[in-house]
Design an enzyme around this catalytic site. Sequence first.
Site, short mmCIF file in Angstrom:
data_model
loop_
_atom_site.label_atom_id
_atom_site.label_comp_id
_atom_site.label_asym_id
_atom_site.label_seq_id
_atom_site.Cartn_x
_atom_site.Cartn_y
_atom_site.Cartn_z
CG LEU A 18 -2.07 -1.08 1.35
CD1 LEU A 18 -2.06 -1.60 2.32
CD2 LEU A 18 -3.04 -0.29 0.40
CG ASP A 63 13.88 0.24 10.90
OD1 ASP A 63 12.94 0.61 12.13
OD2 ASP A 63 14.96 -0.71 10.98
CG ASN A 90 2.44 2.27 4.28
OD1 ASN A 90 1.40 1.64 4.06
ND2 ASN A 90 3.50 1.58 4.74
CE1 TYR A 164 -1.60 -4.91 10.91
CE2 TYR A 164 -3.90 -5.41 11.95
CZ TYR A 164 -2.79 -5.03 10.87
OH TYR A 164 -2.96 -3.64 10.05
CE LYS A 168 -2.05 -1.08 11.02
NZ LYS A 168 -0.86 -0.28 10.68
CB THR A 199 0.09 -6.66 0.83
OG1 THR A 199 -0.31 -6.89 2.43
CG2 THR A 199 -0.88 -4.78 0.52
N1 LIG Z 1 -3.02 -4.99 3.36
C1 LIG Z 1 -4.09 -5.47 4.42
O1 LIG Z 1 -5.21 -5.96 4.78
C2 LIG Z 1 -4.27 -4.06 4.90
C3 LIG Z 1 -5.46 -3.49 6.66
C4 LIG Z 1 -5.37 -3.28 6.95
C5 LIG Z 1 -4.21 -2.23 7.20
N2 LIG Z 1 -3.42 -2.15 6.75
C6 LIG Z 1 -1.81 -1.64 7.15
O2 LIG Z 1 -1.40 -0.68 5.99
C7 LIG Z 1 -0.75 -1.01 5.92
C8 LIG Z 1 0.69 -1.50 5.06
O3 LIG Z 1 0.75 -2.40 4.42
P1 LIG Z 1 0.49 -3.48 3.51
O4 LIG Z 1 -0.06 -4.15 3.48
O5 LIG Z 1 1.30 -2.56 2.55
O6 LIG Z 1 2.04 -4.05 4.18
P2 LIG Z 1 3.41 -4.44 3.12
O7 LIG Z 1 3.33 -5.55 2.35
O8 LIG Z 1 4.04 -5.57 4.24
O9 LIG Z 1 4.04 -3.53 3.05
C9 LIG Z 1 4.56 -2.94 4.50
C10 LIG Z 1 5.61 -2.24 4.33
O10 LIG Z 1 6.00 -1.98 5.98
C11 LIG Z 1 7.76 -1.85 5.69
N3 LIG Z 1 7.75 -2.11 7.61
C12 LIG Z 1 7.98 -2.79 8.42
N4 LIG Z 1 8.41 -2.53 9.25
C13 LIG Z 1 9.19 -1.06 9.17
C14 LIG Z 1 10.26 -0.64 9.97
N5 LIG Z 1 10.65 -1.17 11.02
N6 LIG Z 1 10.60 0.69 9.29
C15 LIG Z 1 10.01 1.19 8.15
N7 LIG Z 1 9.33 0.63 7.31
C16 LIG Z 1 8.59 -0.99 7.33
C17 LIG Z 1 8.21 -2.98 5.21
O11 LIG Z 1 9.36 -2.57 4.75
P3 LIG Z 1 10.10 -4.32 4.09
O12 LIG Z 1 9.77 -4.68 2.84
O13 LIG Z 1 11.49 -4.01 4.90
O14 LIG Z 1 9.71 -5.31 4.82
C18 LIG Z 1 6.80 -2.67 3.95
O15 LIG Z 1 6.72 -1.63 3.50
C19 LIG Z 1 -0.37 -1.29 7.65
O16 LIG Z 1 -0.04 -0.29 8.39
C20 LIG Z 1 -0.79 -2.71 7.63
O17 LIG Z 1 -0.90 -2.25 9.05
C21 LIG Z 1 -3.23 -3.12 6.05
#
Ligand SMILES: NC(=O)c1ccc[n+]([C@@H]2O[C@H](COP(=O)([O-])OP(=O)(O)OC[C@H]3O[C@@H](n4cnc5c(N)ncnc54)[C@H](OP(=O)(O)O)[C@@H]3O)[C@@H](O)[C@H]2O)c1
Length: 241
Positions: A18, A63, A90, A164, A168, A199
């Site tokens: 995202l 980070d 994010n 988690y 949130k 994702t």
């Molecule tokens: N996907 C869903 O269904 C969903 C639903 C509700 C909310 N969300 C929220 O949306 C956000 C993005 O999630 P996503 O689904 O896009 O997940 P994702 O594809 O796993 O991406 C997560 C991103 O966060 C980065 N990250 C993790 N730990 C970090 C740190 N300590 N410092 C900096 N970057 C860090 C990851 O980097 P690396 O590549 O290095 O691991 C990656 O770029 C999250 O906050 C998640 O909780 C997602």
Amino acid sequence: MTKPDRRYALITGANKGLGRETARRLGQMGMTVLVGARDAARGGTTADELRRLGIDARPVHLDVTDEATVRAAATAVEEDFGRLDVLVNNAGIVEDDVDPSATTASLARDIYATNVFGVIATTHAMLPLLRRSPAPRVVNLSSRLGSLAKAADLSSPHRQLLAYNSSKAALNSLTLHYAREFAGTTFKINSATPGYVATDLNGHQGTRTVEEGARIVVHLATLGEDGPTGGFFDDEGPVAW
Ligand SMILES: NC(=O)c1ccc[n+]([C@@H]2O[C@H](COP(=O)([O-])OP(=O)(O)OC[C@H]3O[C@@H](n4cnc5c(N)ncnc54)[C@H](OP(=O)(O)O)[C@@H]3O)[C@@H](O)[C@H]2O)c1
């Protein structure tokens, strides 16, 4: 050099998922996007890909659990652009499915380090730069799983992820407290829930695309001066806290 009519957006965890899609969309709207990534190489690759789409994208090593990198990122943004207009908190992580009763403090501490303390560290470091924007916008990536109203309805199905979900809920509380501090100013500070998006976070089990999920994030990052602040939103409008 800073251009007064350009907007500068920092997205944490923007190397994939995202965050990457949010960066792409904001970039295509003409913003300079700062691709926050904890792995500098992954951030560089994503910024290169976005530049090939004609977007002004720059990698920023960040980070959120490492305050030295957060402070260094703020210094770099200040030196390069002098201000920040949009911050999208994010970056987030989730634990594997485990019952609340089996969740250890150590596991919860790891999740909170990114999802809660990481947001405080990043927001605290970037606020001086956001204060220099004529229209600062902060979007916190929350989740329906963080809704206390949903969790409180014991008869409705709700995925149980103690660390988690509660992280949130805490993030939503941060949104409210920052929004209260900046009420009556040009700041707009909101929580977004993207829905269940395919994702890496969920092994691509999500039912929505990143394009669909990022829509509310982009909307809240580009609110006009009459837009809301201190809210929790999905695509369809306000979500119960
Ligand atoms: N996907 C869903 O269904 C969903 C639903 C509700 C909310 N969300 C929220 O949306 C956000 C993005 O999630 P996503 O689904 O896009 O997940 P994702 O594809 O796993 O991406 C997560 C991103 O966060 C980065 N990250 C993790 N730990 C970090 C740190 N300590 N410092 C900096 N970057 C860090 C990851 O980097 P690396 O590549 O290095 O691991 C990656 O770029 C999250 O906050 C998640 O909780 C997602």
